[in-house]
Design a protein around this motif. Structure first.
Motif, PDB file in Angstrom:
ATOM      1  N   SER A 109     -11.003  20.097-102.255  1.00  0.00           N
ATOM      2  CA  SER A 109     -11.933  19.421-101.357  1.00  0.00           C
ATOM      3  C   SER A 109     -11.924  17.928-101.581  1.00  0.00           C
ATOM      4  O   SER A 109     -11.771  17.457-102.718  1.00  0.00           O
ATOM      5  CB  SER A 109     -13.362  19.944-101.590  1.00  0.00           C
ATOM      6  OG  SER A 109     -13.899  19.396-102.770  1.00  0.00           O
ATOM      7  N   PRO A 115     -13.703  14.293 -99.366  1.00  0.00           N
ATOM      8  CA  PRO A 115     -14.210  13.692 -98.132  1.00  0.00           C
ATOM      9  C   PRO A 115     -13.298  12.579 -97.626  1.00  0.00           C
ATOM     10  O   PRO A 115     -13.472  12.086 -96.524  1.00  0.00           O
ATOM     11  CB  PRO A 115     -15.566  13.113 -98.570  1.00  0.00           C
ATOM     12  CG  PRO A 115     -15.395  12.823-100.028  1.00  0.00           C
ATOM     13  CD  PRO A 115     -14.405  13.812-100.554  1.00  0.00           C
ATOM     14  N   PRO A 118     -10.200  10.843 -96.007  1.00  0.00           N
ATOM     15  CA  PRO A 118      -9.149  11.254 -95.053  1.00  0.00           C
ATOM     16  C   PRO A 118      -7.737  11.051 -95.595  1.00  0.00           C
ATOM     17  O   PRO A 118      -6.842  11.860 -95.328  1.00  0.00           O
ATOM     18  CB  PRO A 118      -9.396  10.364 -93.836  1.00  0.00           C
ATOM     19  CG  PRO A 118     -10.581   9.522 -94.125  1.00  0.00           C
ATOM     20  CD  PRO A 118     -11.041   9.757 -95.511  1.00  0.00           C
ATOM     21  N   LEU A 163      -7.052  13.747 -97.961  1.00  0.00           N
ATOM     22  CA  LEU A 163      -6.903  14.993 -97.201  1.00  0.00           C
ATOM     23  C   LEU A 163      -5.496  15.104 -96.608  1.00  0.00           C
ATOM     24  O   LEU A 163      -4.875  16.172 -96.626  1.00  0.00           O
ATOM     25  CB  LEU A 163      -7.947  15.002 -96.073  1.00  0.00           C
ATOM     26  CG  LEU A 163      -8.517  16.356 -95.651  1.00  0.00           C
ATOM     27  CD1 LEU A 163      -9.155  17.090 -96.809  1.00  0.00           C
ATOM     28  CD2 LEU A 163      -9.561  16.141 -94.544  1.00  0.00           C
ATOM     29  N   TYR A 217     -10.798  21.494 -97.870  1.00  0.00           N
ATOM     30  CA  TYR A 217     -12.172  21.324 -97.390  1.00  0.00           C
ATOM     31  C   TYR A 217     -12.547  19.849 -97.430  1.00  0.00           C
ATOM     32  O   TYR A 217     -12.214  19.153 -98.380  1.00  0.00           O
ATOM     33  CB  TYR A 217     -13.154  22.098 -98.270  1.00  0.00           C
ATOM     34  CG  TYR A 217     -12.995  23.600 -98.214  1.00  0.00           C
ATOM     35  CD1 TYR A 217     -13.732  24.363 -97.314  1.00  0.00           C
ATOM     36  CD2 TYR A 217     -12.104  24.245 -99.070  1.00  0.00           C
ATOM     37  CE1 TYR A 217     -13.586  25.740 -97.261  1.00  0.00           C
ATOM     38  CE2 TYR A 217     -11.950  25.618 -99.021  1.00  0.00           C
ATOM     39  CZ  TYR A 217     -12.689  26.364 -98.114  1.00  0.00           C
ATOM     40  OH  TYR A 217     -12.535  27.718 -98.061  1.00  0.00           O
ATOM     41  N   GLN A 218     -13.273  19.412 -96.415  1.00  0.00           N
ATOM     42  CA  GLN A 218     -13.812  18.053 -96.470  1.00  0.00           C
ATOM     43  C   GLN A 218     -15.079  18.032 -97.306  1.00  0.00           C
ATOM     44  O   GLN A 218     -15.465  17.007 -97.831  1.00  0.00           O
ATOM     45  CB  GLN A 218     -14.164  17.570 -95.053  1.00  0.00           C
ATOM     46  CG  GLN A 218     -12.940  17.051 -94.308  1.00  0.00           C
ATOM     47  CD  GLN A 218     -13.345  16.439 -92.984  1.00  0.00           C
ATOM     48  OE1 GLN A 218     -13.503  17.158 -92.009  1.00  0.00           O
ATOM     49  NE2 GLN A 218     -13.518  15.119 -92.961  1.00  0.00           N
ATOM     50  N   ASN A 219     -15.691  19.178 -97.388  1.00  0.00           N
ATOM     51  CA  ASN A 219     -17.006  19.265 -98.006  1.00  0.00           C
ATOM     52  C   ASN A 219     -16.960  20.148 -99.258  1.00  0.00           C
ATOM     53  O   ASN A 219     -16.531  21.311 -99.204  1.00  0.00           O
ATOM     54  CB  ASN A 219     -17.974  19.850 -96.966  1.00  0.00           C
ATOM     55  CG  ASN A 219     -19.390  19.783 -97.448  1.00  0.00           C
ATOM     56  OD1 ASN A 219     -19.741  20.475 -98.406  1.00  0.00           O
ATOM     57  ND2 ASN A 219     -20.194  18.958 -96.806  1.00  0.00           N
TER      58      ASN A 219
END
Lengths: 355, 355, 355, 355
Positions: free
Chosen positions: B37, B39, B41, B44, B59-61
């Motif tokens: 995970s 947050p 970008p 990610l 997961y972003q969260n």
């Protein structure tokens, strides 16, 4: 043409006295050891065997030796307690002086030697900090001078002796001035050399333990101690002294600068031999201070002699010897009291930290 | 027969997060990285390229990741500021936790993780002090345990980073807790390992300078610092941390005992190559913490996994991570205030030294 | 998106087979160990415990494994005597091959593998000289390539094993090809790497002794041997191999050039620990070839896998593996016969030295 | 009581002559340098400045110096070409002789010195192989004697000079006897020391190249050479000599035994300083033979003096100096001819290897 040699006498024929006497006798071509003095009959006997046959006149009394005809210089290598007194007598008798470190364990007494010397500017008076004459330290210093590490900022240095199982150092501690004055004095001197003799102490703190010899506490001493010195110009020196090294003498120094680091003796070794066997790869290390610095003392004798004969500047200044004792004594006090000690830029003690 | 693998998720995909994720993905045979995970970008995106193709769910969260079906454990490798919060959430969600050091720069917040963990004795919760997993440190510890150096008495340890000319560490200092909490924490942890987790601090003193980055003072930080810790049982640890090493990472430790000394990395080196040329003999040294300890992190991942799967004791206790922060924070305070700080045997602050 | 992994089988589960199997199973993310073969029941049992649970299919028969569905590559890690046969079978079955060194102790048989590979230019066939994948050797090679030592002229290299008191190597010598083919082959390969694969041997001479194991003479072998190789382009390589090192594995190389020298592992060490005690300063060294080169084998597995998957050039050429055997066999012959052997630039033997 | 000093004269005041003269003048307390001779006006001028003021009588003619009243001993430090002649003249004039190595580049001429000495058994005649007086080599020898490595079996030794860009050594090669007689003679002597003076050579082979100075071939010499010596009692010595080291003097020796290895100077260093900067960690190494062995020459002078004055055995036997030249000359021949040379146990050449 005949060669001029410096006529020198040696005060004291104990452990260091013997070494200085032999160095001036055998390894200092421009000097001539003409006299030696000691009140100790055993030492005198040694002198009769090792010095007298080579034309060295022996004296039981230091004052008599000072009157030896033609004597030009004295190397003071007696007990620390009489260093200052003998040095001052020699100065007053117009002799050049090479005095073993420290001048005294007392700052005031040390200063009195400087005062005496200042009255005789024609005399060469030097306190023998042997590491200043060691080729490795000199190489490090020269490299620093040429900018190899940028601005020197942090100095770590240690004087760590092999454990003497006889416990001799307990009795010795009564008069040594303590571990910071007796051992770390060399490291303190290095900080004054590498950071500059004018470095002003801002604070000192220290802790010590008795890991192997609790009896040292009777003399307010410890067998392992770490000291931390902060200078007003934003430099740090920290020291470790120990009397319980298992492998031998470990005198190590690092000078960390903004662009590099100089490490002296971080890989101690006795010689160039490694033994590979089923326990691994092994080397031996120097067992004593003498093993490590023997040739530095030879260089010291020769350079002192040359400075006198050629009337050149001495390689180190006498006042920094007093400053070294001052810092060592402050560290010792900080260790024993447990308190951090602060100084202003004039060297006066102040309360608490000035932020 | 099929093999049981620990299903683990990685919180954070920054510098350390990427490394932990890849270690669990590729170099921990008994673990299965199932989720990660972040947050961020950019992070990610990195995960989409390097993790997703191998079946890792992104997961972003963080809270969502905790709900990933079958998830058994979490490696917390996010920013220090959220270590504790994420660790506690994971514990409360009944996940085993490997948390990057430090738990927090705050002693209280660090303790709250321990409190949470204590309520779930079935969970394995570990703070990753990587040096505990390094083969050299382990070898040294084992040798000490077998009596090779007698009683350990003095520990010297340093964490010294290569100078980052970008000055990144100035901004970083705002949240790092300072040089003693960020860097020396490793050395402090070593002292608790080698001296024992129950070692009680008697006093701390410290000095620091800004040799290359005066702006650090804005955040009450320094670029070079020396700290001195005295323990109630007559042991000493002293630490040096620096952010301006020229040659590379120099993380060195010595443990001095009554019968010997163990030296770890006193001769740093990148590999086994020496180049002899007209400038002398030269070797390179690790440039970063990762260069030096890469394999320790792999071992850490594998041993954490084994401890969970086999329900064995973790190799280090969570409470000592709080104690390390406590000592680091005290050193930082002592450095900034200039004052020596004293503690009684219960860990309470006391005024002045009790002799 | 799903990841493509190289499906590989491992021939042999003996000492090296186990290691290769585990490396491809656990430490080669882009490979998937799908099969392993061994006729040995004990090895098979090991496979059932360590490989089968991870989805690896076990075969008693190598030929059967070659038919494993989807198999793309084979790592040949069986007894030297069957290396070539198994490699050729794999090639003929259109499998990529990573073959343990040597291809064979016979030059002709080694060449037959090259001939088979040449008929299938689409296949990647590599003989695993592990040192080519070691970070230190690679660093040395790269430094040489950038001109750090000028023109490489003399190479000294040794492969020296710790004494195995079981005397296992006496029985082993019957099939090993002898100490130059079994041990020095690595050093010979290094000379071909650092001097260039096209280096042409002008003469070889060698002497050997049996200092600890006279029975080796039954198999025309020795326990210590020194070989001297002269190349037509004015370069020298000299080798030392021993089976009686007391401290551990000592694989050391120096490459001397016109402007510098690169030394690899002239200060062997197991890790970064030094123990200081009353016997001096001590470190341990690797005990086995594996201790020293474990990670090189991991790199080898990963790079072989990448070369196949990405259809890139292999990091070393198969023909030089034949050349290494040729030189090793000539040295062994020179040692046993006592005669110096000469070659012309085409590789043909000639009588006497051409001055 | 007065001290007896050995009255010695120095033949030659070239590079080595100056050093020997000063050693006997300044660093040999029991010797008195009373005379020196040289036909060279420049050298004579040097003597007038550095020796005459200290009471040393200078002679242009060696024969005249031999008649110097009271002269007891001569150190022959002139050009190699006259070593033997001057040594024999001194012996015939009943002087003790310390002769620089080699006695001669010719085996026969070397033997003639031994023959002359044998007729005067009361005289001390020694060929100065300086490494025999080096503390590291002595420590290694003593460790071997106490069984630290079991039975010595293989000796590797090298004498490698820093490249002299003036190319002086090309002209020098005309009279030096070649690289094996000039450089490797020291390593050969070490093999006779560590393996025993009675070691009998079975075969020699050698190769050499001209990597930096092709003109050496005019004098049948090379700038890099490797030699391989097999002894009849199953021992091996192998030697490397080079004139193109980039970093400095690298004189390294390993003695490998059945239970251990002794390594001398495998980590060469000038002093105890390491510089850490952005190029890594660096140390300097000795630049010349003198840098490395200065103190060995001092010990040599002192021990020769003591052996004469106290009528004790010399530390090394004169006949082994002849044996060293014999082996060096055979290696040189083997290198130039390209042929391996064989000897029987009586030292006679034989054809081919006797298996």
């Amino acid at each position: 043409m005949s060669v001029q040699r410096l006529k020198i006498g040696c005060a004291g024929l104990g452990r260091m006295g013997k070494r200085h006497a032999l160095n001036f006798l055998q390894r200092t071509p421009r000097a001539e050891l003409v006299a030696a003095s000691t009140p100790d009959p055993v030492e005198l006997e040694w002198g009769k065997e090792h010095l007298e046959p080579y034309g060295v006149r022996l004296y039981q009394n230091y004052d008599d030796m000072l009157k030896h005809e033609g004597l030009e210089a004295v190397v003071v290598a007696s007990a620390t307690a009489v260093h200052a007194e003998q040095a001052i007598k020699a100065i007053n008798a117009n002799k050049h002086v090479l005095c073993e470190k420290p001048l005294s364990t007392s700052v005031e007494v040390s200063q009195s030697v400087v005062d005496a010397a200042n009255k005789k500017p024609n005399l060469k008076v030097m306190c023998g900090f042997s590491r200043r004459f060691d080729t490795s330290y000199r190489d490090a210093f020269n490299k620093m001078q040429t900018g190899a590490i940028g601005a020197p900022s942090v100095l770590r240095s240690q004087t760590c002796d092999k454990l003497d199982p006889s416990g001799f150092f307990v009795a010795y501690a009564e008069f040594s001035g303590g571990i910071f004055v007796d051992c770390s004095i060399h490291d303190i001197d290095l900080s004054l050399w590498f950071f500059g003799a004018n470095s002003k102490v801002k604070s000192v703190s220290a802790v010590g333990i008795t890991a192997v010899e609790p009896d040292l506490r009777k003399h307010n001493d410890r067998d392992n101690a770490v000291g931390l010195v902060e200078f007003h110009d934003g430099k740090i020196a920290y020291f470790y002294a120990s009397r319980m090294m298992a492998a031998g003498q470990e005198d190590t120094t690092e000078i960390i600068g903004t662009k590099g680091k100089l490490a002296v003796n971080t890989q101690p070794q006795m010689n160039l031999v490694h033994l590979f066997d089923d326990s691994g790869v092994r080397r031996e290390i120097p067992q004593t201070y003498w093993d490590r610095f023997e040739y530095a003392f030879v260089t010291e004798a020769n350079e002192f002699t040359a400075a006198v004969l050629d009337n050149k500047a001495l390689p180190l200044d006498l006042t920094s010897a007093v400053q070294a004792v001052r810092i060592g004594a402050a560290l010792q006090e900080a260790m024993v009291s447990g308190q951090k000690i602060f100084f202003d830029e004039s060297g006066n003690r102040v309360e608490g930290a000035k932020l």
